[in-house]
Design a protein around this motif. Structure first.
Motif, mmCIF file in Angstrom:
data_model
loop_
_atom_site.group_PDB
_atom_site.id
_atom_site.type_symbol
_atom_site.label_atom_id
_atom_site.label_comp_id
_atom_site.label_asym_id
_atom_site.label_seq_id
_atom_site.Cartn_x
_atom_site.Cartn_y
_atom_site.Cartn_z
ATOM 1 N N THR A 37 69.396 -7.102 33.596
ATOM 2 C CA THR A 37 69.677 -7.384 35.017
ATOM 3 C C THR A 37 69.015 -8.710 35.396
ATOM 4 N N VAL A 38 69.740 -9.498 36.194
ATOM 5 C CA VAL A 38 69.219 -10.836 36.521
ATOM 6 C C VAL A 38 68.013 -10.810 37.457
ATOM 7 N N THR A 39 67.654 -9.609 37.940
ATOM 8 C CA THR A 39 66.445 -9.516 38.776
ATOM 9 C C THR A 39 65.229 -9.071 37.947
ATOM 10 N N ASP A 40 65.444 -8.722 36.695
ATOM 11 C CA ASP A 40 64.346 -8.273 35.828
ATOM 12 C C ASP A 40 63.648 -9.495 35.228
ATOM 13 N N SER A 41 62.753 -10.077 36.008
ATOM 14 C CA SER A 41 62.191 -11.372 35.594
ATOM 15 C C SER A 41 61.369 -11.273 34.312
ATOM 16 N N GLU A 42 60.773 -10.102 34.067
ATOM 17 C CA GLU A 42 59.986 -9.975 32.835
ATOM 18 C C GLU A 42 60.890 -10.039 31.598
ATOM 19 N N ALA A 43 61.973 -9.264 31.645
ATOM 20 C CA ALA A 43 62.911 -9.267 30.514
ATOM 21 C C ALA A 43 63.551 -10.644 30.354
ATOM 22 N N LEU A 44 63.860 -11.275 31.475
ATOM 23 C CA LEU A 44 64.475 -12.611 31.430
ATOM 24 C C LEU A 44 63.515 -13.619 30.788
ATOM 25 N N SER A 45 62.248 -13.551 31.187
ATOM 26 C CA SER A 45 61.261 -14.491 30.649
ATOM 27 C C SER A 45 61.078 -14.292 29.150
ATOM 28 N N GLN A 46 61.009 -13.020 28.748
ATOM 29 C CA GLN A 46 60.845 -12.733 27.311
ATOM 30 C C GLN A 46 61.980 -13.343 26.514
ATOM 31 N N LEU A 47 63.194 -13.133 27.034
ATOM 32 C CA LEU A 47 64.370 -13.661 26.339
ATOM 33 C C LEU A 47 64.345 -15.191 26.339
ATOM 34 N N ALA A 48 63.996 -15.767 27.482
ATOM 35 C CA ALA A 48 63.954 -17.238 27.589
ATOM 36 C C ALA A 48 62.972 -17.824 26.567
ATOM 37 N N GLN A 49 61.839 -17.149 26.366
ATOM 38 C CA GLN A 49 60.847 -17.614 25.391
ATOM 39 C C GLN A 49 61.422 -17.569 23.985
ATOM 40 N N MET A 50 62.115 -16.477 23.696
ATOM 41 C CA MET A 50 62.554 -16.237 22.317
ATOM 42 C C MET A 50 63.754 -17.073 21.908
ATOM 43 N N VAL A 51 64.631 -17.308 22.861
ATOM 44 C CA VAL A 51 65.914 -17.906 22.524
ATOM 45 C C VAL A 51 65.756 -19.367 22.078
ATOM 46 N N ASN A 52 66.524 -19.713 21.043
ATOM 47 C CA ASN A 52 66.451 -21.075 20.538
ATOM 48 C C ASN A 52 67.759 -21.797 20.861
ATOM 49 N N ILE A 53 67.652 -22.782 21.738
ATOM 50 C CA ILE A 53 68.868 -23.506 22.155
ATOM 51 C C ILE A 53 68.787 -24.925 21.616
ATOM 52 N N HIS A 54 69.847 -25.364 20.945
ATOM 53 C CA HIS A 54 69.858 -26.774 20.544
ATOM 54 C C HIS A 54 71.262 -27.357 20.637
ATOM 55 N N PHE A 55 71.307 -28.683 20.638
ATOM 56 C CA PHE A 55 72.582 -29.400 20.777
ATOM 57 C C PHE A 55 72.885 -30.136 19.486
ATOM 58 N N GLN A 56 74.173 -30.212 19.169
ATOM 59 C CA GLN A 56 74.577 -30.945 17.969
ATOM 60 C C GLN A 56 75.944 -31.588 18.213
ATOM 61 N N THR A 57 76.077 -32.829 17.830
ATOM 62 C CA THR A 57 77.374 -33.483 18.001
ATOM 63 C C THR A 57 78.235 -33.230 16.765
ATOM 64 N N ILE A 58 79.401 -32.651 16.997
ATOM 65 C CA ILE A 58 80.336 -32.386 15.898
ATOM 66 C C ILE A 58 81.664 -33.013 16.289
ATOM 67 N N SER A 59 82.185 -33.889 15.443
ATOM 68 C CA SER A 59 83.436 -34.610 15.709
ATOM 69 C C SER A 59 83.443 -35.194 17.121
ATOM 70 N N ASN A 60 82.402 -35.907 17.464
ATOM 71 C CA ASN A 60 82.288 -36.597 18.750
ATOM 72 C C ASN A 60 82.178 -35.681 19.953
ATOM 73 N N ARG A 61 82.037 -34.396 19.741
ATOM 74 C CA ARG A 61 81.897 -33.490 20.872
ATOM 75 C C ARG A 61 80.562 -32.759 20.765
ATOM 76 N N GLN A 62 79.879 -32.675 21.891
ATOM 77 C CA GLN A 62 78.598 -32.008 21.816
ATOM 78 C C GLN A 62 78.758 -30.493 21.851
ATOM 79 N N HIS A 63 78.126 -29.848 20.886
ATOM 80 C CA HIS A 63 78.168 -28.390 20.818
ATOM 81 C C HIS A 63 76.798 -27.820 21.177
ATOM 82 N N VAL A 64 76.835 -26.648 21.800
ATOM 83 C CA VAL A 64 75.598 -25.964 22.168
ATOM 84 C C VAL A 64 75.423 -24.772 21.242
ATOM 85 N N PHE A 65 74.240 -24.667 20.660
ATOM 86 C CA PHE A 65 73.949 -23.542 19.770
ATOM 87 C C PHE A 65 72.850 -22.683 20.367
#
Ligand code: DC
Length: 205
Positions: free
Chosen positions: A57-85
């Motif tokens: 739930t988007v109001t569960d700030s503890e669960a949201l924070s835990q996930l935000a800490q864990m998640v690995n987000i990065h960007f990569q350009t593939i064939s001139n287009r930026q992809h989000v991983f």
């Protein structure tokens, strides 16, 4: 030019953010300057996608924070287009879905989540010359940026562009619905504008 942020250009739309064309311009500038383009909205979207997938739930700030800490987000350009991983999975298309678009603003209001995202964004700018796109960048994320650029556009134009984007990605929304979503997002985002900060007088619009 600061040592912490070697070469940083920022984009922030004000006061109407979504669909003002900032990402198009930011990408072009990044390309020209051979900088990494960081779409911070895409980072919030990637996190929102995971939140929806995990039924948090988007109001569960503890669960949201835990996930935000864990998640690995990065960007990569593939064939001139930026992809989000996200944790190695290409989520470029999934983060543009209407469900993510409708939920992301609520998640972006969670202060602990913002702190984590800001830290991740600052880390990205420490080691790379970046063009960073997002509304809190100039004030909160990279206040020492070399350049700060503001863009805005009319609701009609923003809706038209967002429609084209969605059609490009296989969604077929009605123009009136797109406008409604944009207006709701503007309202939601404006309500927490204090958190995000405003343009200071030394920044050029
Ligand atoms: O620019 P966008 O539509 O991809 O942004 C998605 C959402 O994330 C939108 O509600 C604004 C929010 N956002 C934010 O709060 N801070 C940022 N730096 C970037 C986006």
């Amino acid at each position: 030019r600061s040592t912490l942020f070697p070469y940083t250009t920022l984009f922030r739309s004000q006061p109407l953010p979504a669909g003002s064309g900032k990402s198009t311009v930011a990408k072009l500038v990044a390309d020209r300057l051979k900088c990494t383009y960081i779409d911070t909205g895409a980072m919030y979207r990637a996190l929102t996608l995971r939140v929806l997938q995990k039924n948090i739930t988007v109001t569960d700030s503890e669960a949201l924070s835990q996930l935000a800490q864990m998640v690995n987000i990065h960007f990569q350009t593939i064939s001139n287009r930026q992809h989000v991983f996200c944790d190695g999975e290409d989520v470029t298309q999934a983060i543009r879905s209407p469900e993510v678009t409708a939920t992301v603003s609520s998640l972006a209001q969670c202060v602990p989540v913002r702190k984590i995202m800001v830290a991740k964004q600052q880390e990205m700018a420490k080691t790379n010359s970046v063009v960073m796109d997002g509304r809190d960048i100039g004030e909160v994320v990279l206040p020492q940026a070399d350049f700060k650029i503001f863009l805005t556009a009319s609701l009609n134009e923003r809706a038209r562009r967002r429609m084209l984007e969605w059609e490009d990605e296989g969604f077929k929304p009605l123009l009136t619905d797109v406008k409604k979503v944009l207006l709701k997002r503007d309202n939601d985002d404006a309500e927490r504008e204090v958190e995000i900060g405003r343009a200071s007088c030394r920044e050029r619009v």
